[in-house]
Design an enzyme around this catalytic site. Structure first.
Site: not given
Length: 485
Positions: A35, A138, A361, A363, A378, A381, A386, A402-403
């Site tokens: 977020h 948010d 790392a 990403q 995982h 979002w 990405e 939400d995954q």
């Protein structure tokens, strides 16, 4: 008073003063990494339009998001002013919760409790000199920004960090409707949003919903793209307008590719101060490496790590595995740290095939590298956006929140991924044999090759959407025009 700092950039905006601006934007992110990151990206986008932005958070979380920002964001001239307010420190309990970040809840709740007053003071100060103060927050920080409705020259907008499909699924739960997309999705296979949350986090969301119902919003922003989410966004807007006919919605994603990485230029994404894993990727064949990372809020038990390691080794697929523990309440705390355990001798046996990274790392750079051909994720979002924006298919292994819905969207709707584990079996150990089969399916099969082709085509379209004249760019332009009208 709060510690106010401006971002370190090549040409420091030291003379910037909000008092000279007719419109200023105040951004209030929820203090989870994904977020924080999305709203920092949005802050850069808005500031690139010569609009002053004030980014509000705790001292801890401001430091966290700055330290983890990608190099492209760090190297950009900006009109962002950071307001980092102190909050009490809450040590993280051990062992960590495996379902959701219960160890982060004290930090989240402290941010909500202690940021309301300094935010209100900042807003009062800005409202005295600016013609219009635009608050972008948010939804999980609604209680923090509740006082904005008392000032006549403020407008508030909610920025949704989850997918539109997740909110669509939430409405399904609330309204009892069925979800179908092109007639081939069985609604029974879409998880319940409520059952993907722990009671503690569900209660936290419920607390924020009380304020959402009371506080008028001028509109909604989504890190979403109408090319792939139009039906869901239209349904959400339709339901929102049943209670407020004037409410507006803008789908301005994918954010990251708006700010940088619009195209994959060969192997090297950025040659300055690059992480050691990128040097390793440079030596690998195109689309040959599976990237594995489960985000900042996921804890995996040692027995599951062992099964994953064995499955990877047996698959024979090249991999880059970011194996670090979930974030703690204070990510800079150097106290007790759990180091996930791999099978004895694993790294030595697979050194020709894989690399294990134990720290943070880059990403985006990894996903943007031409050697990366798949992403075991995982399905947060931010990671989904990405990955699909850069044309990388996903081995979906959702953990919470939400995954599970994002995993369905990736695998059933977009069809650019495969499930590692069905959500109905979320409490079961995923065996090494299952992992081996999934990895081979994604990385060593005609089906996987077809998914890669589809993902690359989709990524190209999403990146075009953020270019001049693209659907997401037009929605962004529309939002900017609206707040500066």
């Amino acid at each position: 008073m709060a510690n106010q700092s401006q971002e370190s950039v090549p040409e420091r905006q030291s003379s910037f003063s909000s008092s000279s601006a007719s419109v200023v934007v105040v951004v209030v992110p929820f203090p989870a990494q994904s977020h924080l990151n999305q709203l920092l990206q949005l802050s850069h986008i808005i500031s690139s339009r010569k609009i002053p932005v004030h980014y509000v958070g705790s001292t801890l979380h401001i430091s966290q998001v700055k330290s983890r920002a990608n190099q492209a964001l760090n190297g950009t001239k900006t009109l962002i002013q950071f307001h980092d307010f102190p909050i009490p420190h809450f040590p993280s309990p051990l062992p960590y919760d495996t379902k959701f970040v219960s160890h982060l809840m004290p930090s989240f709740e402290a941010s909500v409790k202690y940021l309301r007053e300094p935010f209100a003071n900042l807003l009062t100060l800005l409202s005295k000199t600016a013609t219009r103060v635009v608050i972008i927050h948010d939804p999980l920080m609604t209680s923090v920004v509740q006082d904005s409705s008392t000032l006549p020259n403020t407008e508030s907008y909610r920025f949704h960090c989850a997918s539109s499909f997740y909110y669509f699924a939430s409405l399904r739960d609330t309204l009892g409707i069925q979800i179908r997309h092109d007639g081939d999705n069985d609604p029974k296979n879409i998880p319940s949003c409520e059952k993907s949350l722990t009671p503690e986090f569900g209660a936290f969301i419920g607390y924020q919903v009380q304020f959402m119902k009371k506080m008028k919003t001028s509109g909604h922003l989504y890190n979403a793209c109408r090319l792939i989410e139009s039906d869901f966004l239209d349904f959400i807007l339709e339901k929102a307008r049943e209670s407020d006919e004037d409410v507006k919605l803008w789908a301005i994603g994918p954010l990251e590719t708006v700010t940088s990485f619009k195209n994959r230029w060969g192997n090297r994404v950025d040659s300055q101060g690059q992480h050691k894993c990128l040097e390793w990727l440079d030596k690998q064949e195109r689309n040959s490496v599976l990237y594995i990372s489960f985000g900042t809020t996921t804890f995996m038990k040692d027995e599951q790590i062992r099964e994953l390691a064995i499955g990877l080794e047996k698959s024979g697929v090249k991999f880059l595995w970011v194996l670090r523990d979930a974030d703690k309440g204070n990510v800079f705390d150097e106290g007790e740290v759990r180091r996930p355990q791999l099978p004895q001798g694993f790294e030595e046996r697979v050194k020709e095939k894989g690399i294990v990274v134990r720290d943070w790392a880059p990403q985006l750079e990894i996903l943007g590298h031409s050697s990366t051909g798949g992403f075991m994720s995982h399905c947060g979002w931010n990671s989904c956006v990405e990955s699909i924006s850069l044309g990388v298919p996903i081995a979906a292994w959702p953990m919470h929140s939400d995954q599970p819905m994002n995993a369905v969207f990736i695998t059933n709707v977009l069809k650019v991924g495969v499930l590692v584990r069905e959500w109905a079996k979320k409490d079961e150990l995923v065996s090494s044999s299952v992992i081996e089969k999934v990895v081979k399916r994604l990385m060593k099969s005609e089906e996987g090759d077809e998914m890669r082709k589809m993902a690359e085509e989709l990524g190209n379209e999403l990146r075009k959407a953020t270019d001049e004249g693209g659907v997401s760019r037009m929605e962004l332009d529309s939002f900017i025009a609206h707040i500066t009208r």
